[in-house]
Design a protein around this motif. Structure first.
Motif, PDB file in Angstrom:
ATOM      1  N   PHE A 130      42.572 -10.255  59.140  1.00  0.00           N
ATOM      2  CA  PHE A 130      43.962 -10.188  58.733  1.00  0.00           C
ATOM      3  C   PHE A 130      44.116  -9.365  57.506  1.00  0.00           C
ATOM      4  O   PHE A 130      45.112  -8.388  57.485  1.00  0.00           O
ATOM      5  CB  PHE A 130      44.628 -11.472  58.346  1.00  0.00           C
ATOM      6  CG  PHE A 130      45.184 -12.027  59.942  1.00  0.00           C
ATOM      7  CD1 PHE A 130      45.573 -11.407  60.846  1.00  0.00           C
ATOM      8  CD2 PHE A 130      44.825 -13.533  60.032  1.00  0.00           C
ATOM      9  CE1 PHE A 130      45.790 -11.904  62.000  1.00  0.00           C
ATOM     10  CE2 PHE A 130      45.029 -14.133  60.950  1.00  0.00           C
ATOM     11  CZ  PHE A 130      45.604 -13.544  62.111  1.00  0.00           C
ATOM     12  N   VAL A 131      43.460  -9.212  56.529  1.00  0.00           N
ATOM     13  CA  VAL A 131      43.576  -8.180  55.430  1.00  0.00           C
ATOM     14  C   VAL A 131      43.118  -6.836  55.610  1.00  0.00           C
ATOM     15  O   VAL A 131      43.692  -5.927  55.204  1.00  0.00           O
ATOM     16  CB  VAL A 131      42.783  -9.050  53.971  1.00  0.00           C
ATOM     17  CG1 VAL A 131      42.640  -7.868  53.073  1.00  0.00           C
ATOM     18  CG2 VAL A 131      43.496 -10.091  53.711  1.00  0.00           C
ATOM     19  N   ALA A 132      41.663  -7.133  56.504  1.00  0.00           N
ATOM     20  CA  ALA A 132      41.059  -5.791  56.612  1.00  0.00           C
ATOM     21  C   ALA A 132      41.756  -4.684  57.652  1.00  0.00           C
ATOM     22  O   ALA A 132      41.904  -3.573  57.339  1.00  0.00           O
ATOM     23  CB  ALA A 132      39.656  -5.827  56.978  1.00  0.00           C
ATOM     24  N   GLN A 153      43.631   0.420  59.319  1.00  0.00           N
ATOM     25  CA  GLN A 153      44.778   1.183  60.105  1.00  0.00           C
ATOM     26  C   GLN A 153      45.237   2.526  59.153  1.00  0.00           C
ATOM     27  O   GLN A 153      45.517   3.485  59.594  1.00  0.00           O
ATOM     28  CB  GLN A 153      45.662   0.461  60.717  1.00  0.00           C
ATOM     29  CG  GLN A 153      46.767   1.007  61.526  1.00  0.00           C
ATOM     30  CD  GLN A 153      47.756  -0.132  62.303  1.00  0.00           C
ATOM     31  OE1 GLN A 153      48.127  -0.834  61.479  1.00  0.00           O
ATOM     32  NE2 GLN A 153      48.229   0.172  63.563  1.00  0.00           N
ATOM     33  N   ARG A 154      45.819   1.951  58.127  1.00  0.00           N
ATOM     34  CA  ARG A 154      46.177   2.978  57.021  1.00  0.00           C
ATOM     35  C   ARG A 154      45.503   4.121  56.782  1.00  0.00           C
ATOM     36  O   ARG A 154      45.578   5.243  56.572  1.00  0.00           O
ATOM     37  CB  ARG A 154      46.811   2.353  55.845  1.00  0.00           C
ATOM     38  CG  ARG A 154      48.111   1.494  55.972  1.00  0.00           C
ATOM     39  CD  ARG A 154      48.486   1.268  54.738  1.00  0.00           C
ATOM     40  NE  ARG A 154      49.270  -0.108  54.742  1.00  0.00           N
ATOM     41  CZ  ARG A 154      48.935  -1.291  53.954  1.00  0.00           C
ATOM     42  NH1 ARG A 154      47.888  -1.148  53.086  1.00  0.00           N
ATOM     43  NH2 ARG A 154      49.283  -2.408  54.322  1.00  0.00           N
ATOM     44  N   ALA A 155      44.096   3.711  56.563  1.00  0.00           N
ATOM     45  CA  ALA A 155      42.897   4.799  56.265  1.00  0.00           C
ATOM     46  C   ALA A 155      42.830   5.534  57.758  1.00  0.00           C
ATOM     47  O   ALA A 155      42.743   6.974  57.148  1.00  0.00           O
ATOM     48  CB  ALA A 155      41.658   3.983  56.101  1.00  0.00           C
ATOM     49  N   VAL A 156      42.813   5.256  58.734  1.00  0.00           N
ATOM     50  CA  VAL A 156      42.810   6.035  59.926  1.00  0.00           C
ATOM     51  C   VAL A 156      44.039   7.016  59.978  1.00  0.00           C
ATOM     52  O   VAL A 156      43.670   8.216  60.418  1.00  0.00           O
ATOM     53  CB  VAL A 156      42.588   5.219  61.138  1.00  0.00           C
ATOM     54  CG1 VAL A 156      42.697   5.821  62.585  1.00  0.00           C
ATOM     55  CG2 VAL A 156      41.345   4.498  61.193  1.00  0.00           C
ATOM     56  N   TRP A 157      45.221   6.377  59.756  1.00  0.00           N
ATOM     57  CA  TRP A 157      46.331   7.198  59.725  1.00  0.00           C
ATOM     58  C   TRP A 157      46.338   8.351  58.782  1.00  0.00           C
ATOM     59  O   TRP A 157      46.616   9.604  59.039  1.00  0.00           O
ATOM     60  CB  TRP A 157      47.654   6.262  59.410  1.00  0.00           C
ATOM     61  CG  TRP A 157      48.218   5.584  60.729  1.00  0.00           C
ATOM     62  CD1 TRP A 157      47.824   5.936  61.910  1.00  0.00           C
ATOM     63  CD2 TRP A 157      48.714   4.538  60.799  1.00  0.00           C
ATOM     64  NE1 TRP A 157      48.132   4.871  62.655  1.00  0.00           N
ATOM     65  CE2 TRP A 157      48.981   3.972  62.182  1.00  0.00           C
ATOM     66  CE3 TRP A 157      49.655   3.844  59.818  1.00  0.00           C
ATOM     67  CZ2 TRP A 157      49.962   2.949  62.442  1.00  0.00           C
ATOM     68  CZ3 TRP A 157      50.602   2.773  60.036  1.00  0.00           C
ATOM     69  CH2 TRP A 157      50.450   2.517  61.391  1.00  0.00           C
ATOM     70  N   ARG A 158      45.752   7.992  57.772  1.00  0.00           N
ATOM     71  CA  ARG A 158      45.586   9.212  56.855  1.00  0.00           C
ATOM     72  C   ARG A 158      44.480  10.290  57.000  1.00  0.00           C
ATOM     73  O   ARG A 158      44.866  11.271  56.795  1.00  0.00           O
ATOM     74  CB  ARG A 158      45.363   8.672  55.215  1.00  0.00           C
ATOM     75  CG  ARG A 158      46.540   7.907  54.610  1.00  0.00           C
ATOM     76  CD  ARG A 158      46.266   7.495  53.316  1.00  0.00           C
ATOM     77  NE  ARG A 158      47.464   6.680  52.770  1.00  0.00           N
ATOM     78  CZ  ARG A 158      47.539   5.782  51.775  1.00  0.00           C
ATOM     79  NH1 ARG A 158      46.665   5.552  51.176  1.00  0.00           N
ATOM     80  NH2 ARG A 158      48.632   5.395  51.397  1.00  0.00           N
ATOM     81  N   THR A 205      43.357  11.033  60.107  1.00  0.00           N
ATOM     82  CA  THR A 205      43.692  11.558  61.240  1.00  0.00           C
ATOM     83  C   THR A 205      45.134  12.412  61.060  1.00  0.00           C
ATOM     84  O   THR A 205      45.480  13.398  62.082  1.00  0.00           O
ATOM     85  CB  THR A 205      43.953  10.775  62.530  1.00  0.00           C
ATOM     86  OG1 THR A 205      44.725   9.816  62.317  1.00  0.00           O
ATOM     87  CG2 THR A 205      42.351  10.252  62.728  1.00  0.00           C
ATOM     88  N   GLY A 206      45.935  12.227  60.248  1.00  0.00           N
ATOM     89  CA  GLY A 206      47.367  12.775  60.098  1.00  0.00           C
ATOM     90  C   GLY A 206      48.204  12.030  61.037  1.00  0.00           C
ATOM     91  O   GLY A 206      49.317  12.751  61.128  1.00  0.00           O
ATOM     92  N   SER A 207      48.011  10.855  61.586  1.00  0.00           N
ATOM     93  CA  SER A 207      49.045  10.136  62.574  1.00  0.00           C
ATOM     94  C   SER A 207      49.761   9.419  61.842  1.00  0.00           C
ATOM     95  O   SER A 207      49.684   8.700  60.770  1.00  0.00           O
ATOM     96  CB  SER A 207      48.392   9.665  63.443  1.00  0.00           C
ATOM     97  OG  SER A 207      47.393  10.228  64.443  1.00  0.00           O
ATOM     98  N   GLY A 208      51.330   9.264  62.213  1.00  0.00           N
ATOM     99  CA  GLY A 208      52.091   8.243  61.584  1.00  0.00           C
ATOM    100  C   GLY A 208      52.966   8.852  60.522  1.00  0.00           C
ATOM    101  O   GLY A 208      53.388   8.486  59.707  1.00  0.00           O
TER     102      GLY A 208
END
Length: 57
Positions: A40-42, A47-52, A54-57
């Motif tokens: 739940f913490v990870a 998800q935030r790291a992937v968004w940053r 890949t530039g998504s979101g």
């Protein structure tokens, strides 16, 4: 699924004593209970790291 397989392998020596199922079930439950808070913490952090990245979101 990983917890299921790992605890099954760890419980393998209990087959001879006849306590495999109870040992496996106890180990599997303990693995889930101990890992759930980390998941739940990870998950949001990953998800935030992937968004940053890949530039998504």
């Amino acid at each position: 699924m990983t917890c299921l397989i790992a605890t099954g392998i760890a419980s393998h020596p209990e087959i001879e004593s006849g306590h495999f199922l109870s040992h496996w079930l106890c180990s599997w439950t303990l693995a889930w209970v101990s890992m759930l808070p980390f998941v739940f913490v990870a998950a949001p952090l990953i998800q935030r790291a992937v968004w940053r990245l890949t530039g998504s979101g």
